[in-house]
Design a protein around this motif. Structure first.
Motif, short mmCIF file in Angstrom:
data_model
loop_
_atom_site.label_atom_id
_atom_site.label_comp_id
_atom_site.label_asym_id
_atom_site.label_seq_id
_atom_site.Cartn_x
_atom_site.Cartn_y
_atom_site.Cartn_z
N ILE A 149 0.87 -1.18 0.00
CA ILE A 149 0.00 0.00 0.00
C ILE A 149 0.90 1.22 0.00
O ILE A 149 1.87 1.29 0.75
CB ILE A 149 -0.92 -0.02 1.24
N ASP A 150 0.59 2.19 -0.84
CA ASP A 150 1.41 3.39 -1.00
C ASP A 150 0.60 4.63 -0.61
O ASP A 150 0.02 5.28 -1.46
CB ASP A 150 1.90 3.48 -2.45
N PRO A 151 0.57 4.98 0.68
CA PRO A 151 -0.24 6.13 1.10
C PRO A 151 0.28 7.46 0.56
O PRO A 151 -0.50 8.40 0.38
CB PRO A 151 -0.17 6.09 2.62
N THR A 152 1.59 7.56 0.25
CA THR A 152 2.13 8.82 -0.27
C THR A 152 1.90 8.97 -1.76
O THR A 152 1.89 10.08 -2.28
CB THR A 152 3.65 8.90 -0.01
N MET A 203 -11.03 5.29 -1.79
CA MET A 203 -10.95 5.09 -0.33
C MET A 203 -12.32 4.74 0.23
O MET A 203 -12.85 5.42 1.10
CB MET A 203 -10.43 6.36 0.34
N GLU A 204 -12.90 3.69 -0.30
CA GLU A 204 -14.21 3.21 0.15
C GLU A 204 -14.09 1.73 0.50
O GLU A 204 -13.60 0.94 -0.30
CB GLU A 204 -15.25 3.37 -0.95
N PRO A 205 -14.54 1.33 1.69
CA PRO A 205 -14.46 -0.08 2.08
C PRO A 205 -15.19 -1.01 1.10
O PRO A 205 -14.72 -2.13 0.86
CB PRO A 205 -15.14 -0.11 3.46
N GLU A 206 -16.28 -0.54 0.53
CA GLU A 206 -17.03 -1.37 -0.43
C GLU A 206 -16.17 -1.69 -1.65
O GLU A 206 -16.21 -2.79 -2.19
CB GLU A 206 -18.32 -0.68 -0.89
N SER A 228 -2.31 -12.54 -1.42
CA SER A 228 -2.91 -13.36 -0.37
C SER A 228 -4.14 -12.67 0.21
O SER A 228 -4.33 -11.46 0.06
CB SER A 228 -1.88 -13.59 0.74
N ASP A 229 -4.96 -13.46 0.89
CA ASP A 229 -6.12 -12.90 1.58
C ASP A 229 -5.67 -11.97 2.70
O ASP A 229 -6.39 -11.02 3.02
CB ASP A 229 -6.99 -14.02 2.15
N GLU A 230 -4.48 -12.21 3.27
CA GLU A 230 -3.96 -11.33 4.32
C GLU A 230 -3.73 -9.92 3.78
O GLU A 230 -4.00 -8.94 4.46
CB GLU A 230 -2.66 -11.89 4.92
N PHE A 231 -3.19 -9.82 2.54
CA PHE A 231 -2.97 -8.50 1.95
C PHE A 231 -4.30 -7.79 1.72
O PHE A 231 -4.43 -6.60 2.04
CB PHE A 231 -2.21 -8.59 0.63
N TYR A 232 -5.28 -8.51 1.19
CA TYR A 232 -6.59 -7.90 0.95
C TYR A 232 -7.24 -7.48 2.27
O TYR A 232 -7.90 -6.44 2.34
CB TYR A 232 -7.51 -8.85 0.17
N GLN A 233 -7.06 -8.28 3.33
CA GLN A 233 -7.60 -7.91 4.64
C GLN A 233 -6.92 -6.64 5.15
O GLN A 233 -7.58 -5.74 5.68
CB GLN A 233 -7.42 -9.06 5.64
N GLU A 234 -5.59 -6.56 4.98
CA GLU A 234 -4.85 -5.37 5.39
C GLU A 234 -5.33 -4.14 4.61
O GLU A 234 -5.52 -3.06 5.17
CB GLU A 234 -3.36 -5.59 5.15
N LEU A 235 -5.56 -4.32 3.31
CA LEU A 235 -6.05 -3.23 2.47
C LEU A 235 -7.43 -2.78 2.92
O LEU A 235 -7.69 -1.58 3.08
CB LEU A 235 -6.10 -3.70 1.00
N PHE A 236 -8.32 -3.74 3.18
CA PHE A 236 -9.67 -3.41 3.64
C PHE A 236 -9.63 -2.67 4.98
O PHE A 236 -10.32 -1.66 5.16
CB PHE A 236 -10.51 -4.69 3.76
N TYR A 254 -7.12 -0.90 6.20
CA TYR A 254 -6.53 0.42 5.99
C TYR A 254 -7.56 1.40 5.43
O TYR A 254 -7.69 2.53 5.92
CB TYR A 254 -5.32 0.32 5.05
N VAL A 255 -8.28 0.97 4.40
CA VAL A 255 -9.29 1.83 3.77
C VAL A 255 -10.40 2.18 4.77
O VAL A 255 -10.82 3.32 4.86
CB VAL A 255 -9.85 1.18 2.49
#
Length: 99
Positions: free
Chosen positions: A36-39, A51-54, A74-82, A84-85
């Motif tokens: 994830i690149d917040p900058t 930036m919407e959870p949906e 991985s599902d872990e990355f998608y969970q982290e993304l969800f 974060y958003v």
């Protein structure tokens, strides 16, 4: 006074053009590491989602980022993304929109 141009980027989930400040960039480095690149300034191939959870949930269900970035996530990355958003949206609602 001259009106400033607002940079737009396309969301890979909806295909909609959205102002860059309202999007989150996900990057894939040359080594194949996805983060994830917040900058919005990390080197590598980038993909944007709103930036919407949906939208993060839809990207997870359809594995859209896997196809766009040409990697297996991985599902872990998608969970982290969800997470974060969801957190960023809650912050924006609590403290107001900083843009």
């Amino acid at each position: 006074m001259k009106k400033r141009k607002i940079p737009l980027r396309k969301s890979v989930v909806t295909g909609e053009m959205i102002p860059k400040k309202k999007l989150l960039r996900i990057t894939r480095s040359k080594e194949g590491v996805v983060s994830i690149d917040p900058t919005g300034k990390m080197p590598g191939r980038g993909a944007y989602i709103a930036m919407e959870p949906e939208e993060a949930k839809l990207a997870w269900e359809k594995h859209i980022l896997d196809r766009v970035l040409d990697v297996k996530l991985s599902d872990e990355f998608y969970q982290e993304l969800f997470d974060y958003v969801s957190h960023q949206k809650a912050r924006r609602e609590l403290f107001g929109d900083e843009s």
